[in-house]
Design a protein around this motif. Structure first.
Motif, PDB file in Angstrom:
ATOM      1  N   ASP A  25      26.692 -14.507 -33.541  1.00 31.56           N
ATOM      2  CA  ASP A  25      26.402 -15.949 -33.740  1.00 31.56           C
ATOM      3  C   ASP A  25      27.238 -16.733 -34.483  1.00 31.56           C
ATOM      4  O   ASP A  25      27.400 -18.043 -34.126  1.00 31.56           O
ATOM      5  N   LEU A  26      27.846 -16.256 -35.498  1.00 27.07           N
ATOM      6  CA  LEU A  26      28.681 -17.277 -36.091  1.00 27.07           C
ATOM      7  C   LEU A  26      30.093 -17.593 -35.419  1.00 27.07           C
ATOM      8  O   LEU A  26      30.449 -18.744 -35.543  1.00 27.07           O
ATOM      9  N   ILE A  27      30.716 -16.768 -35.168  1.00 26.88           N
ATOM     10  CA  ILE A  27      32.102 -16.774 -34.026  1.00 26.88           C
ATOM     11  C   ILE A  27      31.786 -17.984 -32.880  1.00 26.88           C
ATOM     12  O   ILE A  27      32.607 -18.557 -32.709  1.00 26.88           O
ATOM     13  N   THR A  28      30.481 -17.362 -32.190  1.00 28.64           N
ATOM     14  CA  THR A  28      30.114 -18.343 -31.226  1.00 28.64           C
ATOM     15  C   THR A  28      29.915 -19.530 -31.697  1.00 28.64           C
ATOM     16  O   THR A  28      30.328 -20.759 -30.917  1.00 28.64           O
ATOM     17  N   ARG A  29      29.360 -19.921 -32.737  1.00 31.44           N
ATOM     18  CA  ARG A  29      29.026 -21.282 -33.095  1.00 31.44           C
ATOM     19  C   ARG A  29      30.442 -22.063 -33.577  1.00 31.44           C
ATOM     20  O   ARG A  29      30.538 -23.083 -33.046  1.00 31.44           O
ATOM     21  N   LEU A  30      31.336 -21.278 -34.252  1.00 29.67           N
ATOM     22  CA  LEU A  30      32.505 -21.715 -34.626  1.00 29.67           C
ATOM     23  C   LEU A  30      33.198 -22.370 -33.600  1.00 29.67           C
ATOM     24  O   LEU A  30      34.025 -23.145 -33.450  1.00 29.67           O
ATOM     25  N   ILE A  31      33.255 -21.438 -32.242  1.00 28.56           N
ATOM     26  CA  ILE A  31      34.410 -21.617 -31.316  1.00 28.56           C
ATOM     27  C   ILE A  31      33.703 -23.078 -30.319  1.00 28.56           C
ATOM     28  O   ILE A  31      34.505 -23.437 -29.586  1.00 28.56           O
ATOM     29  N   SER A  32      32.595 -23.175 -30.651  1.00 25.76           N
ATOM     30  CA  SER A  32      31.734 -24.443 -29.925  1.00 25.76           C
ATOM     31  C   SER A  32      32.187 -25.704 -30.713  1.00 25.76           C
ATOM     32  O   SER A  32      32.090 -26.727 -29.911  1.00 25.76           O
ATOM     33  N   PHE A  33      32.845 -25.675 -31.610  1.00 28.83           N
ATOM     34  CA  PHE A  33      33.258 -26.915 -32.311  1.00 28.83           C
ATOM     35  C   PHE A  33      34.803 -27.257 -31.857  1.00 28.83           C
ATOM     36  O   PHE A  33      35.647 -26.723 -31.873  1.00 28.83           O
ATOM     37  N   PRO A  34      34.691 -28.746 -31.239  1.00 21.56           N
ATOM     38  CA  PRO A  34      36.284 -29.108 -30.912  1.00 21.56           C
ATOM     39  C   PRO A  34      37.197 -29.102 -32.134  1.00 21.56           C
ATOM     40  O   PRO A  34      38.505 -29.344 -31.699  1.00 21.56           O
ATOM     41  N   ASN A  35      36.915 -28.968 -33.281  1.00 22.74           N
ATOM     42  CA  ASN A  35      37.746 -29.329 -34.256  1.00 22.74           C
ATOM     43  C   ASN A  35      38.050 -28.047 -35.250  1.00 22.74           C
ATOM     44  O   ASN A  35      38.766 -28.071 -36.246  1.00 22.74           O
ATOM     45  N   VAL A  36      37.831 -26.913 -34.206  1.00 28.04           N
ATOM     46  CA  VAL A  36      37.970 -25.630 -34.936  1.00 28.04           C
ATOM     47  C   VAL A  36      39.027 -24.862 -34.071  1.00 28.04           C
ATOM     48  O   VAL A  36      38.887 -24.688 -32.895  1.00 28.04           O
ATOM     49  N   LEU A  37      40.056 -24.502 -34.677  1.00 27.63           N
ATOM     50  CA  LEU A  37      41.062 -23.679 -34.007  1.00 27.63           C
ATOM     51  C   LEU A  37      41.117 -22.002 -34.491  1.00 27.63           C
ATOM     52  O   LEU A  37      41.362 -21.951 -35.809  1.00 27.63           O
ATOM     53  N   ILE A  38      40.770 -21.090 -33.950  1.00 26.93           N
ATOM     54  CA  ILE A  38      40.974 -19.913 -34.383  1.00 26.93           C
ATOM     55  C   ILE A  38      42.120 -19.016 -33.599  1.00 26.93           C
ATOM     56  O   ILE A  38      42.317 -18.988 -32.403  1.00 26.93           O
TER      57      ILE A  38
END
Length: 75
Positions: A25-38
């Motif tokens: 759930d955490l990584i899924t939420r993070l990658i959904s944001f347009p201002n987050v680069l992983i």
């Protein structure tokens, strides 16, 4: 925001998950944001960083071979 290390990355990165639903759930939420680069633990891999790593490595080898103080010695 940039994220280079993720605690559970070994189960997520370097594998093809294109046919799977990611159940983290955490990584899924993070990658959904347009201002987050992983970057999957590769954010260090810039020209500048690699040159610095090489320079320090050569300095360490030279210090070891010439008997100088090892500044980066791990005790």
């Amino acid at each position: 925001m940039g994220l280079d290390v993720y605690e559970q990355e070994s189960t997520l990165f370097f594998h093809d998950h294109s046919e799977n639903v990611i159940k983290d759930d955490l990584i899924t939420r993070l990658i959904s944001f347009p201002n987050v680069l992983i970057t999957s633990h590769q954010g260090f891999f810039t020209k500048e960083a690699m040159e610095e790593i090489a320079q320090i490595t050569f300095q360490n080898v030279d210090a070891f071979l010439t008997g100088k103080e090892l500044i980066n010695r791990v005790k």
